[in-house]
Design a protein around this motif. Structure first.
Motif, PDB file in Angstrom:
ATOM      1  N   TRP A 366     136.315  47.599  75.409  1.00 39.71           N
ATOM      2  CA  TRP A 366     134.976  47.787  74.832  1.00 39.71           C
ATOM      3  C   TRP A 366     133.911  47.312  75.823  1.00 39.71           C
ATOM      4  CZ3 TRP A 366     134.520  46.742  68.861  1.00 39.71           C
ATOM      5  CH2 TRP A 366     133.288  47.217  68.369  1.00 39.71           C
ATOM      6  N   LYS A 367     134.170  46.151  76.439  1.00 39.01           N
ATOM      7  CA  LYS A 367     133.260  45.647  77.467  1.00 39.01           C
ATOM      8  C   LYS A 367     133.170  46.642  78.623  1.00 39.01           C
ATOM      9  CE  LYS A 367     131.673  41.343  76.797  1.00 39.01           C
ATOM     10  NZ  LYS A 367     130.215  41.093  76.717  1.00 39.01           N
ATOM     11  N   ALA A 368     134.298  47.266  78.949  1.00 36.86           N
ATOM     12  CA  ALA A 368     134.341  48.138  80.128  1.00 36.86           C
ATOM     13  C   ALA A 368     133.549  49.421  79.923  1.00 36.86           C
ATOM     14  CB  ALA A 368     135.789  48.480  80.484  1.00 36.86           C
ATOM     15  N   VAL A 369     133.674  50.033  78.762  1.00 35.08           N
ATOM     16  CA  VAL A 369     133.014  51.328  78.578  1.00 35.08           C
ATOM     17  C   VAL A 369     131.856  51.270  77.585  1.00 35.08           C
ATOM     18  CG1 VAL A 369     135.085  52.608  79.246  1.00 35.08           C
ATOM     19  CG2 VAL A 369     134.650  52.168  76.812  1.00 35.08           C
ATOM     20  N   GLY A 370     131.732  50.171  76.888  1.00 38.65           N
ATOM     21  CA  GLY A 370     130.654  50.036  75.921  1.00 38.65           C
ATOM     22  C   GLY A 370     130.894  50.898  74.676  1.00 38.65           C
ATOM     23  N   SER A 371     130.103  50.642  73.655  1.00 35.02           N
ATOM     24  CA  SER A 371     130.220  51.464  72.436  1.00 35.02           C
ATOM     25  C   SER A 371     129.957  52.922  72.784  1.00 35.02           C
ATOM     26  CB  SER A 371     129.213  51.025  71.379  1.00 35.02           C
ATOM     27  OG  SER A 371     129.284  49.640  71.179  1.00 35.02           O
ATOM     28  N   ALA A 372     129.084  53.132  73.754  1.00 32.68           N
ATOM     29  CA  ALA A 372     128.755  54.506  74.130  1.00 32.68           C
ATOM     30  C   ALA A 372     129.962  55.215  74.732  1.00 32.68           C
ATOM     31  CB  ALA A 372     127.598  54.494  75.125  1.00 32.68           C
TER      32      ALA A 372
ATOM     33  N   ARG B  58     128.554  45.439  73.627  1.00 33.18           N
ATOM     34  CA  ARG B  58     127.284  46.149  73.761  1.00 33.18           C
ATOM     35  C   ARG B  58     127.489  47.651  73.870  1.00 33.18           C
ATOM     36  NH1 ARG B  58     126.908  41.682  77.288  1.00 33.18           N
ATOM     37  NH2 ARG B  58     125.896  39.957  76.221  1.00 33.18           N
ATOM     38  N   ALA B  59     126.376  48.341  73.952  1.00 31.79           N
ATOM     39  CA  ALA B  59     126.438  49.810  74.001  1.00 31.79           C
ATOM     40  C   ALA B  59     126.954  50.322  75.345  1.00 31.79           C
ATOM     41  CB  ALA B  59     125.064  50.400  73.709  1.00 31.79           C
ATOM     42  N   THR B  60     126.543  49.637  76.407  1.00 36.02           N
ATOM     43  CA  THR B  60     126.935  50.159  77.721  1.00 36.02           C
ATOM     44  C   THR B  60     128.043  49.316  78.340  1.00 36.02           C
ATOM     45  OG1 THR B  60     125.079  48.908  78.620  1.00 36.02           O
ATOM     46  CG2 THR B  60     124.743  51.263  78.295  1.00 36.02           C
ATOM     47  N   GLY B  61     128.786  49.959  79.186  1.00 39.86           N
ATOM     48  CA  GLY B  61     129.909  49.304  79.851  1.00 39.86           C
ATOM     49  C   GLY B  61     129.474  48.455  81.029  1.00 39.86           C
ATOM     50  N   GLU B  62     130.435  47.815  81.659  1.00 41.30           N
ATOM     51  CA  GLU B  62     130.146  46.906  82.762  1.00 41.30           C
ATOM     52  C   GLU B  62     130.913  47.315  84.004  1.00 41.30           C
ATOM     53  OE1 GLU B  62     131.148  42.998  81.367  1.00 41.30           O
ATOM     54  OE2 GLU B  62     129.347  42.869  80.121  1.00 41.30           O
ATOM     55  N   GLN B  64     133.322  47.062  87.362  1.00 44.58           N
ATOM     56  CA  GLN B  64     134.664  46.491  87.522  1.00 44.58           C
ATOM     57  C   GLN B  64     134.643  45.030  87.975  1.00 44.58           C
ATOM     58  OE1 GLN B  64     137.306  48.693  86.570  1.00 44.58           O
ATOM     59  NE2 GLN B  64     135.422  49.675  85.919  1.00 44.58           N
ATOM     60  N   LEU B  67     133.999  42.816  85.168  1.00 45.28           N
ATOM     61  CA  LEU B  67     135.152  42.768  84.254  1.00 45.28           C
ATOM     62  C   LEU B  67     136.259  41.876  84.810  1.00 45.28           C
ATOM     63  CD1 LEU B  67     135.187  46.540  83.321  1.00 45.28           C
ATOM     64  CD2 LEU B  67     134.613  44.667  81.770  1.00 45.28           C
TER      65      LEU B  67
END
Ligand SMILES: Cc1ncc(COP(=O)(O)O)c(C=O)c1O
Ligand SMILES: Cc1ncc(COP(=O)(O)O)c(C=O)c1O
Lengths: 490, 490
Positions: A366-372, B58-62, B64, B67
């Protein structure tokens, strides 16, 4: 004397073995296992496979190189569930962030029961549950990760029962009126398993009718509840389904919520399969009314590709019902004189003692790709399915059971020799035999995997599940071609 | 248009992330995490830890690199359960072969329900269960891996109930006489949790007295059964314990088997903790009579270091009771017209649907060291405990509850200021406060972890668990020194 006290494990030897295994995993499972030029399965008869694997456990150990061969064999003969052409189950595909989270979970090897041994995961589970609850539409509430959606359904049943009759925990069902549960004819079998396990009995699961698309009919629900009451039983739970296992149907939650409100029944939504639509602005309407439920079960190990097992039970309750219902307050584990807030010791919310950490993999993904990013996956799955359905309509011999509501596409394949004979007396009987033969051929050739089943009075049909993030248009074209190739001579 | 059909996952990017995570796991968890010069835990208050981990989804990912920092943080702030100075629970240590099997299990990501999707694991589970049953003394039988020993205990309860009253599955408990379960006052809390969950009720768990060492007293059992019968209830299950959670006591199975035979009761042995002594020629006498049981629960994730979760329920039954009791015969999963022997579809033996593969890690470890290697581990654990006990006797302030029967060493530490005051009115009250303070100090300094608890009328005492294959004499000396260091000023 000293040897008796020397550690039994050699770290450098062990870490070397682990590194070698990691290489095999990458090569065999993640590269070859997702390569469409490679097989999905390497079918062997059980006797032959047992012989190849040399499963027997013996008195003496084996050298490292031999063990690495075994690792390779296990990989080789296992089904490649991440393969883009594995359409067989409600799980499949691979997400590397989730997989990284799973490796880390295994290495950290702890239990989610006390803050003392799982500080990171107590907080993380809490946050992931909060995130999922928000999608349901709840700003408060409770929840827990369970070993599978079946367990989530059973916990909901136990909670509903306990809320109505708290004395059941100490006294059991004796002395209580006969309790009844309501669920549709197409709900998951775990509702019946749960009723049997919890001492309620499968006869007390009242089966509600579904419409053509497989959705529970609220009017029938209402009538069955009234009938059950008139027969002296006490209805206590409606278990609806958001995304049924076979057809992918969504029960009309809003209408069912009305019925539950009217009769003051616990409303549970088994969204093990369909829950992930809540990430999608475009598709979350399928679950309209879910925020009126008392509990929701949701398996991110299915559509979100979080990896087995990852299954959350979400609750609207803010009265600590989960803990009150399940706790045993064991003084050896949940000491009350600890130096930190003992509410952080979440273990007593479960009927489990040891409980695997199932939140990290979902959190990291979820952190990697986000809710979007998760929304995109859900939306793409619908686009894939739309494509598949339109292609089926262009081809002869593919007959949909109905327009899919979700990402399950259910269809019959009629071989050329049977086309036009739909009115023949033995047509259904012959049609029923088509899917098993195609399935046998595809397994033995290893080109792809897809499931079939009968349902009610409908004979064997295929259920293709198209949601893996590894899927491309080519794979869907291949799917259709392959069904034809395997079945055209039947 | 084409982008809509492109796979969402980039394999090379994903595999790179996985490799980087693997490196962090080796460094942080397996090297530092087992290094005695490093901390067992890096204690943080929950608020601070939540802040450090930045848990929010959150909505957007992070990116690498971000992470990977998160992966590092999760490792850093998690408890190092493999550390030689983690004495806190009935699990701990690390076995690299098992860990390799766990990584492979995660990568293969399949369910143990059908031969179709788990050909290797259906056969492997069967073989591992056979190996465990042989150690119990059974050449035939049945069994299944469960998500924990608590579930194993609950399955045994459900089986015993079903064997006596098969109609319970469809009709529930209504119409049945009140059923009673018997277990000792020191058995695991899952017996009570199970009774609540299964609708039997905790009041119907009759608690049998234990002797000084914590072992069930067969005479009291016999009397309680007769009393329960005279009160009109139907006793159906005796749940004995081989290796109790706190004291590590072994109930006298042979004598209990006599009582069970006399009253025709299902005998379940909860050997979650103690079962591993069956590998040892020297110590298996502790479980004499186990072959007379109907069912045995055994957690290789505890003493054998197979990794969480690994818990087997073993049955003497050869009548397919497990499947009859738990099956729902779902036609979408367990089709009867498959092209292979559908008895290989073992999923219906469980109340779970998805079921994790828990056998591979144990199988690989067993193959690696052989039964002889596992025997050595068990024997060493006893040697370690013997050393620890003898050292305690040499030091002032350490008082054993009793001579340990197994690898749990239970003791009070009396600080110098309290020695000689054993007769004072407030002595017990003051003693009760010693362990929590020492525990708090040790957690905050991160030097080691050990649990404490009260038991019956015994105030808080430490329970040190010494079985990890990473353990050396130095660690045990350290343990004793550290208790003194942390508690001498109290
Ligand atoms: C609708 C539905 N509910 C519940 C489940 C059970 O989930 P699990 O397999 O995790 O027990 C499934 C499994 O496919 C399902 O499809
Ligand atoms: C004697 C005993 N039985 C059962 C259990 C429960 O096993 P699990 O934690 O795997 O549910 C434990 C756990 O410590 C135990 O000590």
């Amino acid at each position: 004397m000293l040897a008796r006290f020397k550690p039994l494990i050699d770290h450098s030897e062990g870490q070397l073995f682990l590194s070698e295994t990691f290489k095999i995993i990458v090569e065999e499972v993640l590269c070859k296992g997702t390569d469409v030029t490679q097989k999905v399965c390497d079918w062997k008869e059980p006797e032959e496979l047992a012989w190849l694997l040399d499963l027997e456990l013996r008195a003496t150990g084996e050298p490292q190189h031999k063990l690495l061969e075994r690792v390779k064999d296990v990989a080789k003969y296992s089904i490649k569930t991440s393969h883009p052409r594995f359409f067989n189950q409600l799980y499949g595909g691979v997400d590397y962030h989730s997989l990284a989270g799973r490796f880390l979970t295994e290495a950290l090897n702890t239990n989610l029961f006390t803050y003392e041994v799982a500080p990171v995961f107590v907080l993380m589970e809490n946050e992931v549950l909060r995130g999922l609850r928000q999608l349901v539409g709840w700003t408060e509430g409770d929840g827990i990760f369970c070993p599978g959606g079946s367990t989530s359904n059973m916990f909901a049943m136990n909670l509903a029962r306990y809320q109505l009759f708290p004395e059941v925990k100490s006294r059991g069902l004796w002395g209580l009126p006969r309790l009844t549960v309501f669920t549709s004819s197409e709900s998951h079998y775990s509702v019946k398993k749960g009723a049997a396990y919890l001492g309620i009995g499968t006869d007390n699961v009242i089966v509600v009718k579904v419409d053509d698309g497989g959705r529970m009919i609220p009017k029938d629900l209402d009538e069955k509840i009234m009938l059950a009451k008139s027969q002296g039983t006490v209805p206590f739970l409606v278990s609806c389904t958001a995304g049924t296992t076979v057809q992918g149907a969504f029960d009309p939650l809003d209408h069912i919520a009305d019925v539950c409100e009217k009769h003051k029944l616990w409303m549970h939504v088994d969204a093990a399969w369909g829950g992930s639509v809540l990430f999608s602005k475009q598709h979350r309407h399928l679950m309209k009314g879910v925020d009126r439920a008392n509990s929701v079960g949701w398996n991110p190990h299915k559509m979100l590709v979080a990896g087995l097992q990852c299954s959350a039970l979400l609750l609207q309750d803010t009265t600590n019902l989960l803990r009150r219902c399940h706790s045993a307050s064991a003084s050896y584990l949940f000491q009350q004189d600890k130096f930190y807030d003992v509410n952080l010791d979440v273990g007593d919310k479960s009927v489990q003692c040891s409980r695997k950490v199932d939140c990290l993999k979902l959190w990291l993904m979820w952190k990697a790709v986000g809710s979007a990013g998760l929304e995109e996956r859900v939306d793409k799955a619908f686009i894939h399915v739309r494509y598949l359905v339109e292609e089926m309509k262009k081809r002869e011999g593919f007959q949909l059971l109905h327009e899919p509501e979700f990402v399950n596409v259910c269809f019959w394949f009629t071989p050329p020799s049977m086309r036009g004979n739909e009115k023949h007396a033995d047509y259904q009987e012959r049609l029923a035999k088509v899917a098993p033969v195609i399935k046998e051929r595809m397994m033995k050739q290893g080109t792809m995997m897809v499931g079939y089943q009968p349902l009610g009075n409908k004979v064997n049909f295929f259920r293709v599940i198209a949601f893996s993030p590894l899927l491309s248009k080519k794979d869907m074209d291949f799917f259709l071609d392959e069904i034809e190739r395997l079945g055209n001579d039947l």
